[in-house]
Every structure is written in C-alpha cells, then in structure tokens.
Design an enzyme around this catalytic site. Sequence first.
Site, mmCIF file in Angstrom:
data_model
loop_
_atom_site.group_PDB
_atom_site.id
_atom_site.type_symbol
_atom_site.label_atom_id
_atom_site.label_comp_id
_atom_site.label_asym_id
_atom_site.label_seq_id
_atom_site.Cartn_x
_atom_site.Cartn_y
_atom_site.Cartn_z
ATOM 1 N N THR A 1 4.335 1.697 2.278
ATOM 2 C CA THR A 1 5.685 1.921 1.628
ATOM 3 C C THR A 1 6.290 2.990 2.176
ATOM 4 O O THR A 1 7.744 2.983 2.460
ATOM 5 C CB THR A 1 5.370 2.293 0.062
ATOM 6 O OG1 THR A 1 4.633 1.200 -0.628
ATOM 7 C CG2 THR A 1 6.473 2.706 -0.685
ATOM 8 N N GLY B 1 0.775 -1.153 -0.045
ATOM 9 C CA GLY B 1 -0.106 -0.007 0.097
ATOM 10 C C GLY B 1 0.770 1.140 -0.015
ATOM 11 O O GLY B 1 2.065 1.118 0.338
ATOM 12 N N CYS B 2 0.173 2.485 -0.297
ATOM 13 C CA CYS B 2 1.113 3.528 -0.197
ATOM 14 C C CYS B 2 1.627 4.069 0.974
ATOM 15 O O CYS B 2 2.604 4.467 1.141
ATOM 16 C CB CYS B 2 -0.035 4.707 -1.149
ATOM 17 S SG CYS B 2 -1.503 4.913 -0.440
ATOM 18 N N PHE B 3 0.760 4.244 1.860
ATOM 19 C CA PHE B 3 1.063 4.826 3.305
ATOM 20 C C PHE B 3 2.184 3.584 4.047
ATOM 21 O O PHE B 3 3.031 4.003 4.463
ATOM 22 C CB PHE B 3 -0.111 4.807 4.366
ATOM 23 C CG PHE B 3 -0.695 5.905 4.377
ATOM 24 C CD1 PHE B 3 -0.217 7.160 4.554
ATOM 25 C CD2 PHE B 3 -2.244 5.972 3.935
ATOM 26 C CE1 PHE B 3 -0.804 8.445 4.376
ATOM 27 C CE2 PHE B 3 -2.720 7.159 3.905
ATOM 28 C CZ PHE B 3 -2.164 8.548 4.029
#
EC number: 1.2.1.38
Length: 346
Positions: free
Chosen positions: A153, A149-151
């Site tokens: 990462t 996921g972005c967060f």
Amino acid sequence: MKKAAIIGGTGYGAIELIRLLQLHKEIKVEKIISHSQHGEAIASIYPHLTDFIEEPMHELEIEKLQEEVDIVFFATPAGVAKEILPQFTNPNLQCIDLSGDLRLSSQTEYETWYGKDAATQQLLDKAVYGLSELYAEEIKQANLISNPGCFPTSALLGLAPALEHQIMSPQGISIDGKTGISGAGRTPTAKTHFSETNENVTPYKIGQHQHIPEIEEYLSDKAKTPITVAFTTHLIPMTRGLICTMYGQLAKKATTEEVIEIYQSYYENNPFVRIREAGVFPATKDVYASNFCDIGIHVDERSNQIIIAAAIDNLVKGAAGQAIQNANLMNGWEETMGLHTIPIYP
C-alpha cells in the site's frame, strides 16, 4: 444497513475492523467468528471492547453465515480464506480478504513466495485487487476483494504516479521499509519479544519478503512495463506505523516542485492521500490510527534521483481501514464513511 461478519476475530486486523465499524453508518458487525475461541466474549480477550460487543464469538457455519450477513471480512492468516471462499454459494455476498491469499494473479508466484498451495485460478481471476486509489472503478463492480498488504500500500501509492508519468526510470528502484511490531501479528515470537525489539532495529526477510511480488505485479501494471525492485524491510521498536522510503533514477529532468504538482493532481480526488509541500516529509505519527497515506517527495539533482517517502498506519490504511474503504466503494457509499477521523497525536 448491511450486516457484516468478521472471520478471524481475535487478531489485530479484526480488532481494528471492530473499532472503525463502530463509526460506520451503513455497516453493523453482526457476527465475529473465531475458530479457536468461539463461545467466549471478545471483551474477555480485549477488555477495551467491554460494553461494545456483548454477543460471544461464533463458530464458522458457512451455510448459515452467508444467509445472515451481507459482507464478510476475512481477518485470517494466509491460507484460510482461499479454503472458505469456494464454499460460499450466495452470489450477492460481498467478501473482502485481508490476507495475501488472492493478491497475486499467478498460482506459481504465490506458492513460491508464501510456501503454501495457491487458491484456484478461478478464484484468483475473480478477485479484484483492492488498492482503492488505483483500482476504484474495478472495486465498484466487484463482490470479491483482495485487500493489499501494508508495505505494498505504501510503496504503490508512493511510486505509481512517478512511473505512470515516466518521471522515474523503471530500472533500479529501491524500497526501504520500516514497520512497527504489530505488523507481525498478535502471536508472540522470539523476534517480537520486548527484549529483542526494544532499542533495536532489525532488517528481516531480505530478498524473501512475500510482498515483493505484489509490489512488482501492480507497479508493472501501472508502469506498463516489467518492474523489479530491491526491497528491504526493518522491524522498528514501536507498536504501529509503517514508512517506505523509495529511491529511483530520474527518467527526465524535473524539479521537486514539478513532481509534487503531478502527485497533487494524480491524487486530487483521493481523500486519504496527502501530499507534503517541498522540503516537508511525513512521519508515522502523522497518520497514527488513521486511514491516511502521507507522501513527501524530493528530487536530488546532484545524484539524479527522486526520493519518495510514504507513511501509513499498518493496521488501518494497511489493513482494516482500507478494507472498509473498499466496502464503501463496492456499495456506492461515501468513500470516507467511518474513516475520516483525525490521526491520534502524540
């Protein structure tokens, strides 16, 4: 050259895959699959793709697809990939899932945080978590990747070195995350309406964000001890970009310069992680539309805390770019292939 298909072809993640793969020397986008808009030209939805993708989008035909392409990118909402993947029978097919279907090793955790039925345990066990900088060797041997996921990462890249080197205490870690509106996807909602988001900062999913167990699972793996984090997310009135500012207690005496040196050594062979000098911190504009993660560090001796800021583009390093980085590792190509571009500025 390997042929690729993108399933879920009209979302922001898919559009970034198309944009970035145009620069790739070893991957050609062969098919774009859309459940709701197959038969239409993608340029009719995204005119900026005019003259780049001429073939209309396709309906999913599993038997045919797995014989026609070498790589499948799932740019689908949660709950879709886990239903399609078991139907693939080609053992050489490489699959990279950008959704959260396979990120958690526990079925119970997935069902608790995502509110959906989990993938089979067999599928979860087969998937390799695709945070390229932390699990490169495992990714190189895999045919099924769960893209982070972005967060997570941002948070994992920011926190892993401090925990592995026991600079930061594993207790009392706090993460303050801020993201642009594209992180919510293309489908509009009342919360992402211009009138609601413009000139407004909104905390959301406090204590309930589905990225919490993902961050905790892989931080625990790297720290070799159970980690629990306090994680707060905010929606910011910008299109793209994400930054996490993280706080933890020092586990041993260290200066800012000493910690920066540890981070530089930790990531010295990772071309997409850039460590700032002392007193310099990243901004989301510094990584806009790129696959970089920029990290700044400060040791606050007065409060005995270490403060870490990690900025990424949520659609690139937080999604499509990292998926391509994983494809590069899986195939033994240069890790930066198709991705080593200067961020867009201003």
